[in-house]
Design an enzyme around this catalytic site. Sequence first.
Site, PDB file in Angstrom:
ATOM      1  N   ASN A   1       0.876  -1.170   0.000  1.00 55.06           N
ATOM      2  CA  ASN A   1       0.000   0.000   0.000  1.00 55.06           C
ATOM      3  C   ASN A   1       0.917   1.225   0.000  1.00 55.06           C
ATOM      4  OD1 ASN A   1      -1.739   2.072   0.582  1.00 55.06           O
ATOM      5  ND2 ASN A   1      -2.340   1.318   2.605  1.00 55.06           N
TER       6      ASN A   1
ATOM      7  N   HIS B   1      -9.260   0.837   5.371  1.00 59.51           N
ATOM      8  CA  HIS B   1      -7.928   0.987   5.972  1.00 59.51           C
ATOM      9  C   HIS B   1      -8.030   1.840   7.247  1.00 59.51           C
ATOM     10  CE1 HIS B   1      -3.793   2.246   6.606  1.00 59.51           C
ATOM     11  NE2 HIS B   1      -3.482   1.111   6.011  1.00 59.51           N
TER      12      HIS B   1
ATOM     13  N   GLU C   1      -4.862  -5.453  10.769  1.00 57.38           N
ATOM     14  CA  GLU C   1      -3.827  -4.446  10.995  1.00 57.38           C
ATOM     15  C   GLU C   1      -4.080  -3.740  12.328  1.00 57.38           C
ATOM     16  OE1 GLU C   1      -2.035  -3.057   7.023  1.00 57.38           O
ATOM     17  OE2 GLU C   1      -3.882  -1.947   7.282  1.00 57.38           O
TER      18      GLU C   1
ATOM     19  N   SER D   1       3.857  -2.410  10.236  1.00 56.29           N
ATOM     20  CA  SER D   1       5.319  -2.475  10.375  1.00 56.29           C
ATOM     21  C   SER D   1       5.906  -3.822   9.983  1.00 56.29           C
ATOM     22  CB  SER D   1       5.743  -2.086  11.796  1.00 56.29           C
ATOM     23  OG  SER D   1       5.329  -0.754  12.079  1.00 56.29           O
TER      24      SER D   1
HETATM   25  P1  PGA Z   1       3.220   0.066   7.647  1.00 55.60           P
HETATM   26  O1  PGA Z   1       1.719   0.240   7.066  1.00 55.60           O
HETATM   27  O2  PGA Z   1       3.757  -1.196   7.030  1.00 55.60           O
HETATM   28  O3  PGA Z   1       3.947   1.292   7.208  1.00 55.60           O
HETATM   29  O4  PGA Z   1       3.082  -0.051   9.129  1.00 55.60           O
HETATM   30  C1  PGA Z   1       0.883  -0.864   6.912  1.00 55.60           C
HETATM   31  C2  PGA Z   1      -0.461  -0.438   6.393  1.00 55.60           C
HETATM   32  O5  PGA Z   1      -0.960   0.622   6.769  1.00 55.60           O
HETATM   33  O6  PGA Z   1      -1.085  -1.161   5.577  1.00 55.60           O
END
Ligand code: PGA
Length: 254
Positions: free
Chosen positions: A10, A96, A170, A216
Site C-alpha cells: 500500500n 484501511h 492491521e 510495520s
Molecule cells: P506500515 O503500514 O507497514 O507502514 O506499518 C501498513 C499499512 O498501513 O497497511
Amino acid sequence: MARKLFIAANWKMNLSAQQGTALASELAGSVSSDWSVEVAVCPPNVYLSIVHTALEGSAIRLGAQNVYYESNGAFTGQVSPAMLVDIGCDYVIIGHSETRHTIEPHEGDALINRKVLAALAGNLKVILCIGETLDQREQEHTESVLNAQLSAGLANVDSNLAQKITIAYEPVWAIGTGKTATTEQAQQAHAFVRARLGELLSPAAAERICIQYGGSVKPNNAAELLAQPDVDGALVGGAGLKADVFLEIIKAGL
Ligand code: PGA
C-alpha cells in the site's frame, strides 16, 4: 486446501509519478510468475494507469487504495468500481485504518460495507482492513472490535464470493510505528478472525479466505509472521516503497 500467500504494498500518498513507475518496473522485472506468492501494488489513484503500464506482462496485480460505492454520477472526487476495473485494477483496499481513524471525515462500518458490496458487485477483489487501537487492546476489547468490524463490513456478502475477499488484520498501534504485533498476538487474532468468518460466511469460505497481517512488516519480521498457520500474507506500507526491501518481504514467503 492450502491458501496461496498474498503480499500487497500500500503506497499510501507517497512517491512521484517517476518514482512509482521506476518502482513498479523494478518489481515487474524481479517477481517471477512461478513464485508461489500473489503480489500486488496499490499506488495512489493518479498513478494507477502508468503503474499498470509498467506492470504489463508481469505477475504483479494492481490495486487501488479506496473506492466509492456508486457507479457513476455527481460524486466529485470519487472513483467507482467500474473505473478501477477499467484502468486495470484487480484489487481495492477498503476500510484501511487511516480512512477509519485519520482522514476526515472518518469512515464508519456502514459506509465500508456499502463499498465492499459495490466493489464485489463490480468485479473487484476486496482487501477489507480491520484492527483495534492501542486503547482497545489494553482494555481487552480486541476481539469485540474485530468481530464488530468484520460482521458489519461483510454484512450481506455472499459466501460464494470468498475467493474475492482478503481480510487484512492491521492493529492500528502497529501501523507506521515500527511496533509489530508478536507472532503470537498476530496468530491469535488471525485464528479468531478465521473462526468468525466461518460463522459469518461458511466454514469452507473461512478456509479459503486469505488473512493478511499488516503493521510495520519488514524484512526482519516477515518470515516469522508468514510462518504462522493463519497468517496468509502481508499488507505492507513503508517497507513497500523500495523495491529491494519489498522483494525481501516477498521472498520471505517463498
Ligand atoms: P506500515 O503500514 O507497514 O507502514 O506499518 C501498513 C499499512 O498501513 O497497511
